[in-house]
Design an enzyme around this catalytic site. Structure first.
Site, PDB file in Angstrom:
ATOM      1  N   TYR A 152       1.042  -0.983  -0.099  1.00 46.73           N
ATOM      2  CA  TYR A 152      -0.120   0.023  -0.181  1.00 46.73           C
ATOM      3  C   TYR A 152       0.772   1.253   0.119  1.00 46.73           C
ATOM      4  O   TYR A 152       1.874   1.318   0.742  1.00 46.73           O
ATOM      5  CB  TYR A 152      -0.936  -0.045   1.325  1.00 46.73           C
ATOM      6  CG  TYR A 152      -1.842   1.148   1.358  1.00 46.73           C
ATOM      7  CD1 TYR A 152      -2.731   1.111   0.601  1.00 46.73           C
ATOM      8  CD2 TYR A 152      -1.654   2.283   2.165  1.00 46.73           C
ATOM      9  CE1 TYR A 152      -3.774   2.417   0.662  1.00 46.73           C
ATOM     10  CE2 TYR A 152      -2.415   3.425   2.393  1.00 46.73           C
ATOM     11  CZ  TYR A 152      -3.504   3.332   1.516  1.00 46.73           C
ATOM     12  OH  TYR A 152      -4.117   4.610   1.630  1.00 46.73           O
ATOM     13  N   ASP A 245       9.246   2.626  -0.412  1.00 44.19           N
ATOM     14  CA  ASP A 245       8.087   3.371   0.482  1.00 44.19           C
ATOM     15  C   ASP A 245       8.463   2.961   1.893  1.00 44.19           C
ATOM     16  O   ASP A 245       8.126   1.763   2.200  1.00 44.19           O
ATOM     17  CB  ASP A 245       6.742   2.879   0.001  1.00 44.19           C
ATOM     18  CG  ASP A 245       5.713   3.505   1.040  1.00 44.19           C
ATOM     19  OD1 ASP A 245       6.137   4.121   1.836  1.00 44.19           O
ATOM     20  OD2 ASP A 245       4.663   3.558   0.539  1.00 44.19           O
ATOM     21  N   LYS A 273       4.875   8.787   8.809  1.00 43.10           N
ATOM     22  CA  LYS A 273       4.378   8.437  10.303  1.00 43.10           C
ATOM     23  C   LYS A 273       5.657   8.806  11.312  1.00 43.10           C
ATOM     24  O   LYS A 273       5.598  10.063  11.547  1.00 43.10           O
ATOM     25  CB  LYS A 273       4.346   6.637  10.134  1.00 43.10           C
ATOM     26  CG  LYS A 273       3.301   6.409   9.310  1.00 43.10           C
ATOM     27  CD  LYS A 273       3.035   4.872   9.286  1.00 43.10           C
ATOM     28  CE  LYS A 273       1.920   4.476   8.295  1.00 43.10           C
ATOM     29  NZ  LYS A 273       0.369   4.509   8.546  1.00 43.10           N
TER      30      LYS A 273
HETATM   31  N1  PMP Z   1       2.861   4.010   2.234  1.00 42.70           N
HETATM   32  C1  PMP Z   1       2.672   2.785   3.422  1.00 42.70           C
HETATM   33  C2  PMP Z   1       3.807   1.992   3.368  1.00 42.70           C
HETATM   34  C3  PMP Z   1       1.579   3.433   4.302  1.00 42.70           C
HETATM   35  O1  PMP Z   1       1.830   2.322   5.243  1.00 42.70           O
HETATM   36  C4  PMP Z   1       0.852   4.454   4.316  1.00 42.70           C
HETATM   37  C5  PMP Z   1      -0.198   4.575   5.389  1.00 42.70           C
HETATM   38  N2  PMP Z   1      -0.467   3.420   6.024  1.00 42.70           N
HETATM   39  C6  PMP Z   1       1.050   5.274   3.407  1.00 42.70           C
HETATM   40  C7  PMP Z   1       2.050   5.185   2.486  1.00 42.70           C
HETATM   41  C8  PMP Z   1       0.147   6.592   3.134  1.00 42.70           C
HETATM   42  O2  PMP Z   1       0.337   7.345   4.164  1.00 42.70           O
HETATM   43  P1  PMP Z   1      -0.813   8.315   4.600  1.00 42.70           P
HETATM   44  O3  PMP Z   1      -2.003   7.474   5.225  1.00 42.70           O
HETATM   45  O4  PMP Z   1      -0.117   9.459   5.621  1.00 42.70           O
HETATM   46  O5  PMP Z   1      -1.130   9.112   3.451  1.00 42.70           O
END
Ligand code: PMP
Length: 437
Positions: A152, A245, A273
């Site tokens: 994701y 990511d 995060k």
């Molecule tokens: N990349 C990863 C690996 C994530 O876990 C998340 C959110 N859980 C995101 C991108 C998206 O981040 P956000 O919810 O701050 O938009």
């Protein structure tokens, strides 16, 4: 567990709050997974956090292993982080002008994350991933992006796709409102399958391969030995950029994230995060040459009114500074291992088949026996039994992620004692679900 057991029937304030919320917000929430759709029942509302505890509207206290889905590596309301936020806020909450704090946070990131020489701040991980892909397309002049099933990267249109059938496929949209055109240039392959990736790269039209180096959004699925090396070699061979990511793994697996832990250098990195210390802040970064494409240095446009917000930056600096000073990573690794061993032993004792997969402080107990190496395997988990177990955990005072396909997070405010209490609760919960059909 010393904390009193609670049941949904007792959750009066939560139920009332949820009814009010549902009247004015879709599903009563600001982000879907919070609504308990995967496990049923009424979500508990968070009232406050204290270190390793979350306290709900009814005053019940839980050991929190969700940690706001990853950011809270220091636990809730860490004094240094709160102090930094209050101090920054008193000076003004936003300026829309450069601040010295942004530079300090950028310098700390550059100092910690091996592949990053320059960063751009955004307000969410979604924005950072979306922008990093635009940058990859700008820098390579190519259109196609490759992602892995089960990873994701936020909710930008081209990334909202799951795997189609077959190894190499143009994916189908995963959400209403995402057009086929928006995902036309997205190719999806299975994680831990280097041959599938090689086939997806072969046409020579791929701008970037994006992945969570340790996927945590299908539950924790560590890369099999040699997989990340193969991804690096294939992307280099075919002239595609490699985009890690590290929104979850950054500052979680160590100060340098997965790239440091596994010794693989990506071309671009997305952070979120932890880097914002629990405030809305994310970033993408890479070499000076690649980041030179980003406006105003270069032609790739990307902007944000609240990007690099001074209060968020202050929380990020305080968090990273504390991680640098206290170096909690060895302790977190041990606590993670203790939780993993405890969960597996408790499940075995009560005759439930699980496989706990873990990287550092992130475990997932999959309710299935075989090791899980990709999304197809993860989907074979017994989600009905997981849901029953989840509710039993909640009743026993543990705030566990309300989905099989998520990581739990151990934090630095925890001691062995806290982990043991989670394991005790898990044993009670495994006993409770032993007869779930
Ligand atoms: N990349 C990863 C690996 C994530 O876990 C998340 C959110 N859980 C995101 C991108 C998206 O981040 P956000 O919810 O701050 O938009």
């Amino acid at each position: 567990m010393k904390e009193p057991a609670a049941t949904d029937a007792d959750a009066r304030a939560d139920a009332e709050a949820f009814a009010r919320a549902q009247a004015v917000m879709p599903g009563g929430v600001s982000s879907p997974v919070r609504a308990f759709g995967a496990v049923g029942g009424t979500p508990r509302f968070a009232a406050r956090g204290e270190g390793t505890y979350l306290i709900d509207l009814d005053g019940r206290r839980y050991i929190d292993v969700v940690g706001s889905w990853g950011p809270l590596i220091l636990g809730h309301a860490h004094p240094k982080v709160v102090e930094a936020i209050v101090r920054a806020a008193a000076y003004g909450t936003t300026f829309g002008a450069p601040t010295a704090g942004e530079t300090e946070l950028a310098e700390r990131i550059v100092g910690c994350v091996p592949s990053i020489e320059q960063v751009r701040f955004t307000s969410s991980g979604t924005e950072a991933a979306m922008s990093a892909l635009r940058l990859a397309r700008a820098a390579t002049g190519r259109s196609v992006i490759v992602k892995f099933a089960g990873c994701y990267h936020g909710h930008a249109d081209p990334l909202l796709v799951s795997a189609g059938s077959g190894v190499l496929t143009h994916a189908l949209p995963d959400s209403a409102g995402v057009t086929e055109g928006a995902v036309h240039d997205t190719r999806v392959v299975a994680f831990n399958d280097p041959a599938a990736l090689e086939a997806a790269l072969a046409p020579g039209d791929v701008a970037a391969v994006i992945l969570e180096p340790v996927p945590a959004n299908m539950g924790v699925v560590p890369p099999t030995p040699g997989f990340l090396e193969a991804v690096r070699a294939s992307t280099t061979k075919h002239g595609a950029l490699l985009l890690f990511d590290e929104v979850i793994t950054g500052f979680r697996l160590g100060l340098g994230g997965a790239q440091e832990r596994f010794g693989i250098t990506p071309d671009l990195t997305v952070l979120g995060k932890i880097v914002g210390g629990g405030m809305p802040l994310a970033a993408y970064g890479g070499s000076r040459a690649l980041m030179g494409f980003v406006a105003p240095s270069g032609p790739m446009y990307q902007a944000g009114t609240l990007a690099g917000n001074p209060v968020c930056v202050a929380a990020g600096i305080a968090t990273i500074e504390t991680l640098q000073r206290e170096a909690p990573y060895a302790a977190l690794e041990q606590l993670g291992a203790r939780l993993q061993a405890g969960l597996d032993a408790a499940a075995a004792q009560h005759g439930t088949s699980i496989t706990t997969q873990r990287c550092a402080s992130m475990p997932t107990p999959f309710f299935i026996e075989a090791p899980v190496t990709d999304l197809d395997a993860a989907k074979r988990s017994d989600t009905t039994r997981f849901a029953a177990w989840f509710h039993a955990m909640l009743d026993a005072g543990v705030w566990w992620p309300p989905s099989q396909f998520e990581a739990a997070f151990v934090n630095a405010a925890m001691a062995e004692d806290d982990v043991d209490r989670v394991v005790d609760a898990a044993a009670t919960a495994f006993a409770a679900v032993a007869d779930t059909p």
